[in-house]
Design a protein around this motif. Structure first.
Motif, PDB file in Angstrom:
ATOM      1  N   ILE A   1       0.458  -1.260  -0.039  1.00 57.16           N
ATOM      2  CA  ILE A   1      -0.436  -0.082   0.385  1.00 57.16           C
ATOM      3  C   ILE A   1       0.809   1.299  -0.132  1.00 57.16           C
ATOM      4  O   ILE A   1       0.391   1.925  -0.495  1.00 57.16           O
ATOM      5  CB  ILE A   1      -0.877  -0.242   1.090  1.00 57.16           C
ATOM      6  N   ASN A   2       2.025   1.074   1.222  1.00 55.26           N
ATOM      7  CA  ASN A   2       2.707   2.834   1.188  1.00 55.26           C
ATOM      8  C   ASN A   2       3.674   2.851  -0.663  1.00 55.26           C
ATOM      9  O   ASN A   2       3.468   3.524  -0.627  1.00 55.26           O
ATOM     10  CB  ASN A   2       3.666   1.921   2.235  1.00 55.26           C
TER      11      ASN A   2
ATOM     12  N   HIS B   1      -0.066  10.156   1.993  1.00 47.69           N
ATOM     13  CA  HIS B   1      -1.671   9.870   1.781  1.00 47.69           C
ATOM     14  C   HIS B   1      -2.546  11.465   0.833  1.00 47.69           C
ATOM     15  O   HIS B   1      -3.023  11.532   0.902  1.00 47.69           O
ATOM     16  CB  HIS B   1      -2.925  10.262   3.390  1.00 47.69           C
TER      17      HIS B   1
ATOM     18  N   ARG C   1      -5.333   5.542  -6.240  1.00 49.70           N
ATOM     19  CA  ARG C   1      -4.495   6.177  -4.917  1.00 49.70           C
ATOM     20  C   ARG C   1      -5.639   6.426  -4.425  1.00 49.70           C
ATOM     21  O   ARG C   1      -5.390   6.338  -3.192  1.00 49.70           O
ATOM     22  CB  ARG C   1      -3.396   6.865  -6.264  1.00 49.70           C
TER      23      ARG C   1
ATOM     24  N   LEU D   1      -7.785   4.398  -1.954  1.00 52.99           N
ATOM     25  CA  LEU D   1      -7.092   3.811  -1.445  1.00 52.99           C
ATOM     26  C   LEU D   1      -6.579   4.643  -0.365  1.00 52.99           C
ATOM     27  O   LEU D   1      -6.408   4.284   1.061  1.00 52.99           O
ATOM     28  CB  LEU D   1      -5.793   2.921  -2.009  1.00 52.99           C
ATOM     29  N   ALA D   2      -5.726   5.605  -0.512  1.00 54.28           N
ATOM     30  CA  ALA D   2      -5.341   6.900   0.229  1.00 54.28           C
ATOM     31  C   ALA D   2      -6.480   7.248   1.531  1.00 54.28           C
ATOM     32  O   ALA D   2      -6.055   6.950   2.939  1.00 54.28           O
ATOM     33  CB  ALA D   2      -4.479   8.187  -0.350  1.00 54.28           C
TER      34      ALA D   2
ATOM     35  N   HIS E   1      -3.202  12.180  -1.821  1.00 52.85           N
ATOM     36  CA  HIS E   1      -3.966  12.272  -3.112  1.00 52.85           C
ATOM     37  C   HIS E   1      -5.121  12.352  -2.817  1.00 52.85           C
ATOM     38  O   HIS E   1      -6.139  12.374  -2.716  1.00 52.85           O
ATOM     39  CB  HIS E   1      -3.299  10.560  -3.318  1.00 52.85           C
TER      40      HIS E   1
ATOM     41  N   SER F   1      -5.340   4.963 -12.222  1.00 53.07           N
ATOM     42  CA  SER F   1      -4.598   5.005 -11.471  1.00 53.07           C
ATOM     43  C   SER F   1      -4.176   5.942 -10.503  1.00 53.07           C
ATOM     44  O   SER F   1      -4.190   5.612  -9.066  1.00 53.07           O
ATOM     45  CB  SER F   1      -2.986   4.591 -12.193  1.00 53.07           C
ATOM     46  N   ARG F   2      -4.731   6.583 -11.169  1.00 52.31           N
ATOM     47  CA  ARG F   2      -4.454   7.811  -9.775  1.00 52.31           C
ATOM     48  C   ARG F   2      -6.099   7.979  -8.986  1.00 52.31           C
ATOM     49  O   ARG F   2      -5.824   8.170  -7.798  1.00 52.31           O
ATOM     50  CB  ARG F   2      -4.419   9.378 -10.704  1.00 52.31           C
TER      51      ARG F   2
ATOM     52  N   PHE G   1       2.236   1.877  -3.091  1.00 51.30           N
ATOM     53  CA  PHE G   1       1.091   1.872  -4.225  1.00 51.30           C
ATOM     54  C   PHE G   1       0.690   3.775  -4.182  1.00 51.30           C
ATOM     55  O   PHE G   1       0.492   4.039  -4.818  1.00 51.30           O
ATOM     56  CB  PHE G   1       0.503   1.143  -4.589  1.00 51.30           C
ATOM     57  N   LEU G   2       0.971   4.175  -2.450  1.00 52.52           N
ATOM     58  CA  LEU G   2       0.870   5.357  -2.380  1.00 52.52           C
ATOM     59  C   LEU G   2       1.824   6.126  -2.074  1.00 52.52           C
ATOM     60  O   LEU G   2       1.492   7.601  -2.007  1.00 52.52           O
ATOM     61  CB  LEU G   2      -0.106   5.307  -1.186  1.00 52.52           C
ATOM     62  N   HIS G   3       3.011   5.800  -2.570  1.00 49.61           N
ATOM     63  CA  HIS G   3       4.542   6.315  -2.710  1.00 49.61           C
ATOM     64  C   HIS G   3       4.455   6.847  -0.936  1.00 49.61           C
ATOM     65  O   HIS G   3       5.107   8.437  -0.850  1.00 49.61           O
ATOM     66  CB  HIS G   3       4.463   8.225  -3.192  1.00 49.61           C
TER      67      HIS G   3
END
Length: 877
Positions: free
Chosen positions: A20-21, A28, A119, A122-123, A30, A115-116, A23-25
């Motif tokens: 998750i981290n 949070h 994110r 999920l964020a 986003h 994809s965004r 994928f979310l870079h």
């Protein structure tokens, strides 16, 4: 088993967290309030195609790139609109301008890459399970971080239920947030107001059914927005207003001591005012019905009080006074009609293409005027050379996204059927004189006050009528004083005067002007004249030149003047109006365009020889051009590109029109051997075009003649002051002078110009002393010759006074007598120039002599004084 399961689950959670981290870079941050730099080729193409019908002017956006270096850019507009957000994002990105990726209180779903979107979802989900609340871009500092990092943003000022959410639910106010950010950083936040215009029509006071169902043109609903975009494709345009520096705003004394709530409210109010004023500079003020406008004027407290007093003083029933006032408004008022204006736009476009080779205008100067119009109603003050002046100016403003002004027109133009058509285009009518018409005068004054209060731009001709001589007429102060008086009575916060030059290579009314100069009666305007005007369509008249002077703010002028306008006694108020009138005329003169036709006419008419060669003409032209460069005069582009070719074309035109005759013994003669001669019967025509540029040469001509009458090759500057002052005063009815400059200043500046042109040389050892060069004497005569026509006209007028005792001739018969004297003196060679036989010059001469004590042959001493002066100066011309 339990321990193993716990370890297994812990390991799975750690791996899931890591994924998750990753994928979310590891953040949070986003949010749907941001559009990424790349939204995909298909999405970009769709937005580009969809918004292709909206135009963005280069002049409007040229400063946006530079702004990014100066501070953080935040675009703003009035009503919240995803349409606007996507347009600015797409088009500004396409144009290489700073484009908004952040949208305050916007949530963009459709145009986000998948994809965004994943994110963001999920964020938010991960943040909720960790904190039992959703992330907030304001609270968590995301927007602050993005702004400081140089990201461009966008916000709207008015949103449905936006006030409720800020005031009742205490949600974050974007403007307050910006203020908080600005208070913690040194770099300024630059808020740039913008608007998209789907239509240039002014808003009506009563909304239509379409407005109620589908939204107004200012803030249309989705369906109406799409219909207007398709219907007006290519005509929808963007306007960018002046940037608002938030850092400067917070430093203002009235804001420093206030709390942040007040600062945010004041900021929103100022931005909305700026956007609303900018919109009004494009569409004009709200259009009220004729009945509404009439009611506002007739029920005005000032007019009501005056009509009551007028009724008692004249012993007229008040109802009859009201009836007259109502009729006067019908006689005066314009009936602004956008349908007619659009038809005029098409007709005038065709007219210009048919009869002229184009319109030359400086767009930068026009944009300055447009910008200044946000501070108050524009008072457009063009020179008046032709009946088509007001059509050209209205056409130019309309095609540069400004409202057509209301134009003060003479009552002589209200004839049927043109009167109603002119009213529809914005003309309101004014009588030539208010003498004896006190009620009419008061109603007209209140009409002007109402126009200014509503925010209409007004155009009027300060010369009163069209110039028949080619040079500017001295200002008529009647309407000017009414306008200033309206400002004094609080009609508007500021009033912006815009001096404008409108000129032509060739003027349409040339022949009628010359007939009037020579004594023919002016023909009244009529529909038959319009029909006869068809013959003009068969000819070409060259280029039209329009130049705008820097706008003059009355508020600023009064601040410099010192005395508040409310405290000015009547005499001082009149002086202020007169000075403003002369200042306006001088401003028009300063931005006048010197055309090849005017320059050639001046060189030809001031030629000392009866016959001249092309080389002789070019020599004159070069001398005049040097002087014009020194005066920083505006030259026609043809003169700037290749003045020799432009002069030759103008000369050929005059030869073709038989103003100038080509004298050759042999048709095969080389150009250097060809002689030219002015057609004596066409000298008045050439005089008109010479006078188109005479304003640039008058100070030099007076200085040159002041030097010549010294009859010495060495002189001091102080020797010239008395002659300069006398000549300036002598021709005060011919030429407007800058009231802020002294004769000494004029002399000093002209001497410098003459030195630069090698006409004079400073004495090597004696200060303030000058020597005349070998070629200087000849060149001084080139300049002084500009005055010869006027000296001869005044000599004829003075001869009339010499022959007739005071009151022996009725004033209405005076000019006929002077005409006869002039014709006799010309035939007897006492007068050289036929163009001196001008009724307009005679009238100015009579005005000068009568105001200076010459009323008839009884005033012998004064007649002799002025006769000696004219002969003394004329000797050197």
């Amino acid at each position: 088993m339990t321990t193993w399961l716990k370890l297994k689950l812990s390991n799975i959670r750690m791996k899931l967290r890591a994924r998750i981290n990753s994928f979310l870079h590891n953040t949070h941050d986003h949010y749907l309030c941001k559009l990424p730099e790349d939204i995909g080729l298909l999405s970009s193409f769709m937005l580009k195609t969809f918004f292709s019908g909206i135009t963005v002017s280069k002049e409007q956006t040229r400063n946006l790139k530079a702004l990014q270096k100066e501070g953080i850019i935040v675009y703003t507009y009035k009503h919240k609109s995803y349409f606007n957000y996507l347009f600015y994002y797409s088009r500004y990105k396409q144009e290489g301008l700073p484009y908004p990726q952040l949208g305050f209180d916007y949530n963009i779903l459709i145009w986000q890459p998948l994809s965004r979107l994943a994110r963001v979802f999920l964020a938010h989900l991960d943040y909720f399970f960790s904190n039992l609340s959703f992330p907030d871009p304001y609270r968590d500092g995301y927007i602050r971080k993005e702004l400081i990092g140089g990201r461009t943003a966008l916000l709207s000022l008015v949103e449905k239920k936006g006030f409720y959410r800020r005031f009742v639910k205490a949600e974050t106010d974007p403007l307050r947030y910006l203020i908080e950010v600005q208070q913690t950083i040194d770099r300024p936040i630059l808020i740039v107001p913008q608007s998209i215009f789907f239509d240039k029509n002014p808003q009506k006071s009563t909304p239509s059914i379409i407005d109620a169902l589908f939204g107004s043109k200012e803030n249309p609903g989705i369906l109406r927005r799409l219909v207007m975009l398709l219907k007006n494709s290519g005509k929808v345009f963007v306007e960018v207003s002046e940037p608002f520096n938030l850092k400067t705003f917070l430093k203002q004394p009235e804001n420093q001591k206030r709390d942040i709530e007040y600062q945010a409210l004041a900021l929103r109010r100022n931005l909305l005012r700026q956007i609303n004023r900018h919109r009004q500079t494009i569409t004009g003020p709200v259009l009220k019905t004729k009945e509404e406008l009439k009611q506002n004027i007739l029920t005005n407290e000032r007019l009501q009080k005056f009509m009551s007093q007028h009724s008692k003083a004249r012993d007229i029933p008040l109802q009859q006074v009201h009836k007259k006032a109502d009729a006067f408004i019908d006689e005066i008022a314009a009936k602004y009609n956008m349908v007619l204006i659009k038809i005029y736009s098409v007709v005038i476009t065709w007219f210009i293409k048919t009869m002229f080779t184009g319109v030359a205008v400086n767009k930068e100067d026009l944009n300055k005027v447009k910008s200044m119009s946000q501070k108050g109603p524009l008072i457009l003050v063009p020179c008046h050379k032709s009946h088509i002046d007001y059509m050209i100016l209205s056409y130019l403003l309309y095609h540069n996204n400004m409202p057509c002004p209301l134009v003060a027109a003479g009552k002589n133009l209200s004839f049927w059927p043109m009167g109603p058509l002119f009213r529809g285009g914005g003309a309101f009518f004014i009588r030539r004189t208010f003498r004896g018409a006190v009620l009419y005068s008061k109603v007209f004054t209140e009409y002007i006050h109402t126009l200014l209060k509503e925010g209409f731009n007004i155009e009027f001709f300060i010369e009163g009528g069209r110039s028949r001589t080619g040079k500017l007429i001295l200002p008529k102060l009647g309407l000017l004083s009414i306008l200033i008086n309206a400002y004094k009575n609080g009609a508007c916060e500021d009033m912006i005067f815009v001096p404008i030059f409108i000129g032509y290579d060739r003027v349409l009314e040339e022949s009628s002007y010359l007939n009037e100069i020579e004594g023919e009666q002016k023909q009244p305007e009529s529909f038959s004249q319009i029909i006869k005007a068809r013959k003009f369509l068969k000819k070409r008249y060259g280029r039209i030149y329009v130049q705008f002077h820097d706008p003059i703010s009355i508020k600023s002028v009064l601040q410099q003047y010192g005395t508040p306008i409310e405290k000015m006694p009547p005499k001082e108020f009149n002086i202020f109006c007169r000075n403003l009138g002369h200042r306006t005329i001088n401003a028009i003169n300063r931005v006048s365009v010197v055309t090849p036709h005017a320059l050639v006419a001046a060189a030809v008419m001031n030629c000392s020889k009866q016959n001249f060669t092309y080389e002789h003409l070019i020599s004159h032209v070069d001398t005049y051009l040097n002087h014009l460069y020194a005066r920083k005069a505006t030259l026609a582009d043809t003169l700037l590109f290749d003045h020799v070719h432009a002069v030759k074309n103008a000369l050929d035109t005059y030869v073709q029109r038989k103003f100038i005759e080509r004298i050759t013994k042999d048709k095969e003669s080389p150009p250097a051997d060809v002689l030219f001669k002015v057609n004596e019967n066409k000298r008045t025509n050439l005089e008109y075009y010479k006078n188109n540029c005479i304003a640039f040469f008058v100070p030099g001509a007076i200085t040159a003649l002041s030097i010549l009458v010294k009859d010495a090759f060495q002189f001091s500057a102080s020797d010239l002051h008395a002659d300069y002052e006398f000549l300036q005063y002598f021709f005060k009815y011919e030429f407007a002078y800058d009231v802020d400059r002294t004769p000494e200043d004029y002399v000093r500046k002209n001497l410098k110009t003459f030195i630069d042109d090698a006409i004079l040389m400073p004495h090597p050892s004696m200060p303030d002393t000058y020597n005349l060069t070998a070629s200087g004497f000849r060149k001084l005569k080139f300049f002084a010759s500009f005055l010869k026509t006027y000296f001869e006209s005044y000599w004829i007028a003075l001869d009339f006074f010499k022959q007739h005792p005071q009151n022996s001739i009725k004033p209405k018969d005076r000019l006929k007598k002077i005409d006869a004297i002039g014709d006799r003196m010309y035939k007897q060679n006492e007068i050289e120039r036929k163009e001196a036989l001008s009724r307009i010059n005679y009238r100015n001469g009579v005005d000068f002599f009568t105001t200076n004590g010459v009323k008839g042959s009884d005033n012998y001493e004064k007649i002799e004084y002025y006769a000696d002066a004219i002969q003394r100066y004329n000797k050197y011309l």
